[in-house]
Design a protein around this motif. Structure first.
Motif, PDB file in Angstrom:
ATOM      1  N   MET A 148       0.844  -1.187   0.000  1.00 47.33           N
ATOM      2  CA  MET A 148       0.000   0.000   0.000  1.00 47.33           C
ATOM      3  C   MET A 148       0.886   1.246   0.000  1.00 47.33           C
ATOM      4  O   MET A 148       1.731   1.417   0.876  1.00 47.33           O
ATOM      5  N   ALA A 149       0.702   2.121  -0.973  1.00 48.83           N
ATOM      6  CA  ALA A 149       1.511   3.338  -1.082  1.00 48.83           C
ATOM      7  C   ALA A 149       1.180   4.310   0.041  1.00 48.83           C
ATOM      8  O   ALA A 149       0.078   4.310   0.585  1.00 48.83           O
ATOM      9  N   LYS A 150       2.155   5.162   0.366  1.00 51.09           N
ATOM     10  CA  LYS A 150       1.974   6.168   1.409  1.00 51.09           C
ATOM     11  C   LYS A 150       2.485   7.518   0.932  1.00 51.09           C
ATOM     12  O   LYS A 150       3.338   7.593   0.044  1.00 51.09           O
ATOM     13  N   LEU A 151       1.971   8.572   1.583  1.00 49.68           N
ATOM     14  CA  LEU A 151       2.499   9.918   1.417  1.00 49.68           C
ATOM     15  C   LEU A 151       3.404  10.190   2.608  1.00 49.68           C
ATOM     16  O   LEU A 151       2.960  10.147   3.761  1.00 49.68           O
ATOM     17  N   TYR A 152       4.674  10.445   2.328  1.00 52.63           N
ATOM     18  CA  TYR A 152       5.664  10.728   3.359  1.00 52.63           C
ATOM     19  C   TYR A 152       5.992  12.213   3.345  1.00 52.63           C
ATOM     20  O   TYR A 152       6.176  12.795   2.274  1.00 52.63           O
ATOM     21  N   PHE A 153       6.094  12.812   4.515  1.00 57.56           N
ATOM     22  CA  PHE A 153       6.624  14.160   4.628  1.00 57.56           C
ATOM     23  C   PHE A 153       7.875  14.076   5.476  1.00 57.56           C
ATOM     24  O   PHE A 153       7.829  13.715   6.654  1.00 57.56           O
ATOM     25  N   ARG A 154       9.004  14.375   4.852  1.00 55.34           N
ATOM     26  CA  ARG A 154      10.290  14.357   5.532  1.00 55.34           C
ATOM     27  C   ARG A 154      10.774  15.802   5.619  1.00 55.34           C
ATOM     28  O   ARG A 154      11.087  16.407   4.602  1.00 55.34           O
ATOM     29  N   TYR A 155      10.796  16.323   6.839  1.00 51.37           N
ATOM     30  CA  TYR A 155      11.113  17.734   7.017  1.00 51.37           C
ATOM     31  C   TYR A 155      12.382  17.909   7.833  1.00 51.37           C
ATOM     32  O   TYR A 155      12.793  17.033   8.592  1.00 51.37           O
ATOM     33  N   GLY A 156      13.000  19.049   7.661  1.00 52.79           N
ATOM     34  CA  GLY A 156      14.171  19.410   8.448  1.00 52.79           C
ATOM     35  C   GLY A 156      14.455  20.881   8.265  1.00 52.79           C
ATOM     36  O   GLY A 156      13.855  21.540   7.418  1.00 52.79           O
ATOM     37  N   THR A 157      15.389  21.403   9.046  1.00 56.11           N
ATOM     38  CA  THR A 157      15.782  22.796   8.907  1.00 56.11           C
ATOM     39  C   THR A 157      16.640  22.965   7.660  1.00 56.11           C
ATOM     40  O   THR A 157      17.007  21.994   6.999  1.00 56.11           O
ATOM     41  N   MET A 158      16.989  24.201   7.379  1.00 55.70           N
ATOM     42  CA  MET A 158      17.979  24.457   6.338  1.00 55.70           C
ATOM     43  C   MET A 158      19.251  23.698   6.701  1.00 55.70           C
ATOM     44  O   MET A 158      19.586  23.561   7.878  1.00 55.70           O
ATOM     45  N   ASN A 159      19.939  23.197   5.689  1.00 52.74           N
ATOM     46  CA  ASN A 159      21.237  22.548   5.870  1.00 52.74           C
ATOM     47  C   ASN A 159      21.158  21.233   6.648  1.00 52.74           C
ATOM     48  O   ASN A 159      22.125  20.818   7.273  1.00 52.74           O
ATOM     49  N   SER A 160      19.988  20.571   6.601  1.00 56.87           N
ATOM     50  CA  SER A 160      19.863  19.278   7.284  1.00 56.87           C
ATOM     51  C   SER A 160      20.054  18.097   6.332  1.00 56.87           C
ATOM     52  O   SER A 160      20.016  16.955   6.760  1.00 56.87           O
ATOM     53  N   GLY A 161      20.231  18.368   5.051  1.00 50.94           N
ATOM     54  CA  GLY A 161      20.498  17.285   4.103  1.00 50.94           C
ATOM     55  C   GLY A 161      19.268  16.773   3.376  1.00 50.94           C
ATOM     56  O   GLY A 161      19.274  15.652   2.868  1.00 50.94           O
ATOM     57  N   LYS A 162      18.207  17.573   3.295  1.00 49.07           N
ATOM     58  CA  LYS A 162      16.976  17.127   2.634  1.00 49.07           C
ATOM     59  C   LYS A 162      17.207  16.834   1.146  1.00 49.07           C
ATOM     60  O   LYS A 162      16.798  15.802   0.644  1.00 49.07           O
ATOM     61  N   SER A 163      17.877  17.760   0.455  1.00 46.88           N
ATOM     62  CA  SER A 163      18.069  17.584  -0.992  1.00 46.88           C
ATOM     63  C   SER A 163      18.995  16.424  -1.312  1.00 46.88           C
ATOM     64  O   SER A 163      18.770  15.697  -2.278  1.00 46.88           O
ATOM     65  N   ILE A 164      20.026  16.228  -0.495  1.00 48.43           N
ATOM     66  CA  ILE A 164      20.914  15.081  -0.735  1.00 48.43           C
ATOM     67  C   ILE A 164      20.151  13.781  -0.503  1.00 48.43           C
ATOM     68  O   ILE A 164      20.381  12.779  -1.181  1.00 48.43           O
ATOM     69  N   GLU A 165      19.201  13.798   0.425  1.00 50.47           N
ATOM     70  CA  GLU A 165      18.362  12.617   0.663  1.00 50.47           C
ATOM     71  C   GLU A 165      17.455  12.346  -0.536  1.00 50.47           C
ATOM     72  O   GLU A 165      17.281  11.196  -0.954  1.00 50.47           O
ATOM     73  N   VAL A 166      16.892  13.401  -1.131  1.00 53.21           N
ATOM     74  CA  VAL A 166      16.081  13.246  -2.347  1.00 53.21           C
ATOM     75  C   VAL A 166      16.920  12.598  -3.451  1.00 53.21           C
ATOM     76  O   VAL A 166      16.488  11.634  -4.096  1.00 53.21           O
ATOM     77  N   LEU A 167      18.134  13.117  -3.647  1.00 56.96           N
ATOM     78  CA  LEU A 167      19.012  12.592  -4.700  1.00 56.96           C
ATOM     79  C   LEU A 167      19.428  11.153  -4.409  1.00 56.96           C
ATOM     80  O   LEU A 167      19.520  10.325  -5.323  1.00 56.96           O
ATOM     81  N   ARG A 168      19.664  10.838  -3.146  1.00 62.38           N
ATOM     82  CA  ARG A 168      20.041   9.463  -2.766  1.00 62.38           C
ATOM     83  C   ARG A 168      18.914   8.479  -3.048  1.00 62.38           C
ATOM     84  O   ARG A 168      19.136   7.411  -3.625  1.00 62.38           O
ATOM     85  N   VAL A 169      17.699   8.844  -2.654  1.00 64.22           N
ATOM     86  CA  VAL A 169      16.553   7.963  -2.871  1.00 64.22           C
ATOM     87  C   VAL A 169      16.297   7.782  -4.373  1.00 64.22           C
ATOM     88  O   VAL A 169      16.052   6.663  -4.843  1.00 64.22           O
ATOM     89  N   ALA A 170      16.379   8.865  -5.144  1.00 64.14           N
ATOM     90  CA  ALA A 170      16.198   8.772  -6.598  1.00 64.14           C
ATOM     91  C   ALA A 170      17.237   7.832  -7.204  1.00 64.14           C
ATOM     92  O   ALA A 170      16.916   6.977  -8.035  1.00 64.14           O
ATOM     93  N   HIS A 171      18.478   7.971  -6.763  1.00 62.19           N
ATOM     94  CA  HIS A 171      19.554   7.106  -7.265  1.00 62.19           C
ATOM     95  C   HIS A 171      19.276   5.639  -6.951  1.00 62.19           C
ATOM     96  O   HIS A 171      19.480   4.765  -7.796  1.00 62.19           O
ATOM     97  N   ASN A 172      18.823   5.362  -5.729  1.00 60.63           N
ATOM     98  CA  ASN A 172      18.537   3.978  -5.342  1.00 60.63           C
ATOM     99  C   ASN A 172      17.473   3.345  -6.236  1.00 60.63           C
ATOM    100  O   ASN A 172      17.612   2.199  -6.663  1.00 60.63           O
ATOM    101  N   TYR A 173      16.398   4.077  -6.510  1.00 59.29           N
ATOM    102  CA  TYR A 173      15.357   3.560  -7.412  1.00 59.29           C
ATOM    103  C   TYR A 173      15.917   3.326  -8.808  1.00 59.29           C
ATOM    104  O   TYR A 173      15.711   2.273  -9.417  1.00 59.29           O
ATOM    105  N   GLU A 174      16.621   4.324  -9.327  1.00 62.06           N
ATOM    106  CA  GLU A 174      17.110   4.241 -10.711  1.00 62.06           C
ATOM    107  C   GLU A 174      18.169   3.159 -10.876  1.00 62.06           C
ATOM    108  O   GLU A 174      18.243   2.508 -11.917  1.00 62.06           O
ATOM    109  N   GLU A 175      18.980   2.951  -9.859  1.00 64.02           N
ATOM    110  CA  GLU A 175      20.003   1.906  -9.925  1.00 64.02           C
ATOM    111  C   GLU A 175      19.372   0.519 -10.057  1.00 64.02           C
ATOM    112  O   GLU A 175      19.963  -0.393 -10.623  1.00 64.02           O
ATOM    113  N   GLN A 176      18.151   0.383  -9.540  1.00 72.09           N
ATOM    114  CA  GLN A 176      17.421  -0.887  -9.646  1.00 72.09           C
ATOM    115  C   GLN A 176      16.565  -0.947 -10.920  1.00 72.09           C
ATOM    116  O   GLN A 176      15.756  -1.858 -11.079  1.00 72.09           O
ATOM    117  N   GLY A 177      16.718   0.033 -11.805  1.00 66.61           N
ATOM    118  CA  GLY A 177      15.959   0.053 -13.050  1.00 66.61           C
ATOM    119  C   GLY A 177      14.516   0.510 -12.873  1.00 66.61           C
ATOM    120  O   GLY A 177      13.667   0.254 -13.730  1.00 66.61           O
TER     121      GLY A 177
END
Length: 198
Positions: free
Chosen positions: A1-30
């Protein structure tokens, strides 16, 4: 079952690097990922998710007219990632909810919870109300070793506590701070201002 996730943090907490990491993980698996970012954030150019450590990736630009549900219905990705989700409006958050509930596609939205005055952004307000899972991405206070929960706006290195809610900027404009240090800096500024006597 799909979910809506909200992952929040302050400035400079690594949110964008986390987005890029998760995208990479999906794409690496095709697997297919749709990446969205707000039209408001143009620090690294329109339509880019970029981290302060130099990694970046192209993303679809979300504005008031974009129909993310229609795009998801047409593209049928394995997941949807949204950077700078605090800048989305209620209509756009409801589109994300519909993607999860009607298309069974997981959506991971990343963003700030509150602005530099501690007020919720519109997108964050609706994500906090509607997300299935809410997770904090933590970082440390600029001034001490406590967990940062506030975004303090600065101008020329001096904290400011007035202005428009949205002012896009990086480390030159914002620092992550704990509530105690935020209050101390605010009191220090107030004490330095001249008092007007009637």
């Amino acid at each position: 079952m799909a979910k809506l996730y909200f992952r929040y943090g302050t400035m400079n907490s690594g949110k964008s690097i986390e987005v890029l990491r998760v995208a990479h993980n999906y794409e690496e698996q095709g697997k297919k990922v749709l990446l969205f970012t707000s039209v408001v954030d143009d620090r690294y150019g329109i339509g880019k998710v970029a981290s302060r450590i130099g990694m970046q990736k192209e993303a679809a630009v979300v504005d008031d007219d974009m129909d993310m549900f229609a795009i998801a219905q047409s593209e049928r990705p394995n997941a949807i990632l949204v950077d700078e989700a605090q800048f989305l409006g209620e209509k756009q958050i409801k589109q994300l909810v519909d993607i999860v509930d009607s298309l069974n596609i997981p959506v991971m939205a990343y963003g700030l919870r509150a602005d530099f005055l501690g007020q919720l952004f519109e997108g964050s307000y609706h994500l906090l109300a509607l997300a299935d899972t809410i997770e904090e991405i933590k970082t440390v206070c600029w001034y001490c070793d406590k967990k940062a929960i506030m975004n303090m706006r600065c101008k020329d290195g001096i904290p400011v506590f007035e202005g428009e809610q949205i002012m896009v900027g990086g480390n030159d404009s914002y620092v992550p701070v704990c509530r105690k240090c935020y209050a101390a800096e605010r009191k220090k500024l107030q004490a330095s201002q001249p008092r007007i006597h009637p």
